[in-house]
Design a protein around this motif. Sequence first.
Motif, PDB file in Angstrom:
ATOM      1  N   GLY A 208      13.645 -94.323  52.052  1.00  0.00           N
ATOM      2  CA  GLY A 208      14.209 -95.375  52.897  1.00  0.00           C
ATOM      3  C   GLY A 208      13.133 -95.962  53.781  1.00  0.00           C
ATOM      4  O   GLY A 208      11.986 -95.480  53.794  1.00  0.00           O
ATOM      5  N   LYS A 209      13.496 -97.013  54.499  1.00  0.00           N
ATOM      6  CA  LYS A 209      12.519 -97.690  55.356  1.00  0.00           C
ATOM      7  C   LYS A 209      12.985 -97.741  56.798  1.00  0.00           C
ATOM      8  O   LYS A 209      12.437 -98.477  57.606  1.00  0.00           O
ATOM      9  N   ILE A 210      14.062 -97.018  57.099  1.00  0.00           N
ATOM     10  CA  ILE A 210      14.597 -97.078  58.476  1.00  0.00           C
ATOM     11  C   ILE A 210      14.295 -95.771  59.188  1.00  0.00           C
ATOM     12  O   ILE A 210      14.552 -94.684  58.643  1.00  0.00           O
ATOM     13  N   TYR A 211      13.714 -95.875  60.390  1.00  0.00           N
ATOM     14  CA  TYR A 211      13.603 -94.653  61.209  1.00  0.00           C
ATOM     15  C   TYR A 211      14.357 -94.871  62.512  1.00  0.00           C
ATOM     16  O   TYR A 211      14.316 -95.964  63.096  1.00  0.00           O
ATOM     17  N   SER A 212      15.103 -93.832  62.899  1.00  0.00           N
ATOM     18  CA  SER A 212      15.980 -93.915  64.077  1.00  0.00           C
ATOM     19  C   SER A 212      15.554 -92.853  65.074  1.00  0.00           C
ATOM     20  O   SER A 212      15.691 -91.656  64.817  1.00  0.00           O
ATOM     21  N   ILE A 213      14.990 -93.283  66.202  1.00  0.00           N
ATOM     22  CA  ILE A 213      14.523 -92.345  67.229  1.00  0.00           C
ATOM     23  C   ILE A 213      14.440 -93.115  68.530  1.00  0.00           C
ATOM     24  O   ILE A 213      14.233 -94.336  68.526  1.00  0.00           O
ATOM     25  N   ASN A 214      14.648 -92.430  69.650  1.00  0.00           N
ATOM     26  CA  ASN A 214      14.546 -93.094  70.959  1.00  0.00           C
ATOM     27  C   ASN A 214      13.084 -93.123  71.392  1.00  0.00           C
ATOM     28  O   ASN A 214      12.580 -92.174  71.996  1.00  0.00           O
ATOM     29  N   GLU A 215      12.424 -94.203  71.076  1.00  0.00           N
ATOM     30  CA  GLU A 215      10.984 -94.296  71.347  1.00  0.00           C
ATOM     31  C   GLU A 215      10.676 -94.386  72.837  1.00  0.00           C
ATOM     32  O   GLU A 215       9.533 -94.320  73.254  1.00  0.00           O
ATOM     33  N   GLY A 216      11.718 -94.513  73.635  1.00  0.00           N
ATOM     34  CA  GLY A 216      11.514 -94.469  75.088  1.00  0.00           C
ATOM     35  C   GLY A 216      11.009 -93.107  75.541  1.00  0.00           C
ATOM     36  O   GLY A 216      10.460 -92.964  76.631  1.00  0.00           O
ATOM     37  N   ASN A 217      11.233 -92.088  74.651  1.00  0.00           N
ATOM     38  CA  ASN A 217      10.743 -90.734  74.981  1.00  0.00           C
ATOM     39  C   ASN A 217       9.374 -90.448  74.375  1.00  0.00           C
ATOM     40  O   ASN A 217       8.934 -89.302  74.337  1.00  0.00           O
ATOM     41  N   TYR A 218       8.693 -91.480  73.888  1.00  0.00           N
ATOM     42  CA  TYR A 218       7.461 -91.283  73.123  1.00  0.00           C
ATOM     43  C   TYR A 218       6.478 -90.333  73.810  1.00  0.00           C
ATOM     44  O   TYR A 218       5.949 -89.410  73.198  1.00  0.00           O
ATOM     45  N   ARG A 239       6.166-103.279  53.053  1.00  0.00           N
ATOM     46  CA  ARG A 239       6.538-103.718  54.408  1.00  0.00           C
ATOM     47  C   ARG A 239       6.672-102.498  55.323  1.00  0.00           C
ATOM     48  O   ARG A 239       7.173-101.459  54.885  1.00  0.00           O
ATOM     49  N   PRO A 240       6.193-102.604  56.558  1.00  0.00           N
ATOM     50  CA  PRO A 240       6.330-101.440  57.455  1.00  0.00           C
ATOM     51  C   PRO A 240       7.802-101.030  57.597  1.00  0.00           C
ATOM     52  O   PRO A 240       8.701-101.772  57.303  1.00  0.00           O
ATOM     53  N   TYR A 241       8.009 -99.832  58.039  1.00  0.00           N
ATOM     54  CA  TYR A 241       9.375 -99.351  58.254  1.00  0.00           C
ATOM     55  C   TYR A 241      10.053-100.172  59.339  1.00  0.00           C
ATOM     56  O   TYR A 241       9.423-100.903  60.089  1.00  0.00           O
ATOM     57  N   THR A 242      11.382-100.053  59.383  1.00  0.00           N
ATOM     58  CA  THR A 242      12.166-100.748  60.430  1.00  0.00           C
ATOM     59  C   THR A 242      12.760 -99.725  61.377  1.00  0.00           C
ATOM     60  O   THR A 242      13.287 -98.706  60.927  1.00  0.00           O
ATOM     61  N   SER A 243      12.681 -99.991  62.675  1.00  0.00           N
ATOM     62  CA  SER A 243      13.286 -99.099  63.671  1.00  0.00           C
ATOM     63  C   SER A 243      14.707 -99.576  63.963  1.00  0.00           C
ATOM     64  O   SER A 243      14.934-100.749  64.267  1.00  0.00           O
ATOM     65  N   ARG A 244      15.662 -98.660  63.781  1.00  0.00           N
ATOM     66  CA  ARG A 244      17.051 -98.969  64.129  1.00  0.00           C
ATOM     67  C   ARG A 244      17.616 -97.776  64.902  1.00  0.00           C
ATOM     68  O   ARG A 244      17.620 -96.656  64.353  1.00  0.00           O
ATOM     69  N   TYR A 245      18.051 -97.971  66.137  1.00  0.00           N
ATOM     70  CA  TYR A 245      18.560 -96.851  66.938  1.00  0.00           C
ATOM     71  C   TYR A 245      19.726 -97.326  67.806  1.00  0.00           C
ATOM     72  O   TYR A 245      19.547 -98.168  68.678  1.00  0.00           O
ATOM     73  N   ILE A 246      20.926 -96.818  67.491  1.00  0.00           N
ATOM     74  CA  ILE A 246      22.135 -97.280  68.192  1.00  0.00           C
ATOM     75  C   ILE A 246      22.410 -96.403  69.421  1.00  0.00           C
ATOM     76  O   ILE A 246      23.108 -96.791  70.344  1.00  0.00           O
TER      77      ILE A 246
END
Length: 342
Positions: A208-218, A239-246
């Motif tokens: 897949g190309k979607i990564y889901s993580i709260n990058e605010g905690n990087y 194409r680079p991955y897409t960030s999706r985090y609900i």
Amino acid sequence: MAKTFQTLGEFIIENQGDFQYSTGELSRLLSSIRLATKIVNHQVNKAGLVEDILGDVGEDNVQGEAQKKLDVFANETFIKALIQREVVCGIASEENEYFIPVTNGSNAHLSKYVVLIDPLDGSSNADVNVTVGTIFSIYRRVTEPGTPVTLEDFLQPGNKQVAAGYVVYGLSTMLVYTTGKGVNGFTLDPNLGIFYLSHPNMQFPEDGKIYSINEGNYVHFPQGVKDYLKYCQKSEGDRPYTSRYIGSLVSDFHRNMLKGGIYIYPSGTNNPHGKLRLLYECNPIAFIAEQAGGFASDGYKRIMDINPTELHQRVPFFCGSKNMVKDAEEFMAKYPEDNKNY
Ligand code: P6P
């Protein structure tokens, strides 16, 4: 997905033969969850219109998180439905510090199942009209039927689960569950109040190309996670991955299972063991992921092989497309010092 005309009720009955010595108890258990789901769905869907069902209760739950009124409503609804049907001998919930022995009624204490539940996951989203969910996990008790349940009945590894499922209260309400024979999704027809089989035999794309993580905690992430994120963001090749985090595990997981992707909630300097709870979030989602061809680990070890030590134990969580989880684990393997070794 085409809507079939097989209802969830018919599906449960048709497949109860999958269980050795099936007495129909698990079917009744799943039906009680189905009922509670409809009741919670009705309240969630009109939350914006109903006085006094949104917002905080004004207390914190056992997790130290602000308890939402919908959390309390969902928790009470599922517990009542399970107790009244006398189909379980014990319940553990994210909202309750201790497990609940079920001894009333003529059969409850003889029932062989315990249920662990996150009644309303992602509830902080409810006040802003973002999708929330319910997660449940079902085990056979390990102590003697007829005796009160003990903590031992709940502290079982995820590989002992009998069934697991989630409900996503989204644009449509779906119930997705497994009993170890694959994963099937049912969509609620709100006009009829009936769940129909809409997603038979769900399969997790291996890539897949979607990564889901709260990058605010990087800044708090282990180095292996930082390295993996940089790998996802590099622009070589495809194409680079897409960030999706609900910010709602059920929603992020459900989308990733349909499209391919990985959800990560790692440990960090601000969350030494991560945030998600092993027993009623990670194990049931991991069971579904693996039954659909995906995988779930804590970055080092298969989630469902972790032997629990506490009811509300937290673990780092990497879950999704099998090859994406394996890629992330390769980055984590470079830093064995971050392995929590449960
Ligand atoms: P954060 C909701 O509270 C939850 O348990 C998951 O549903 C969700 O993915 C995660 O926490 C969000 O946590 O720290 O990113 O807000």
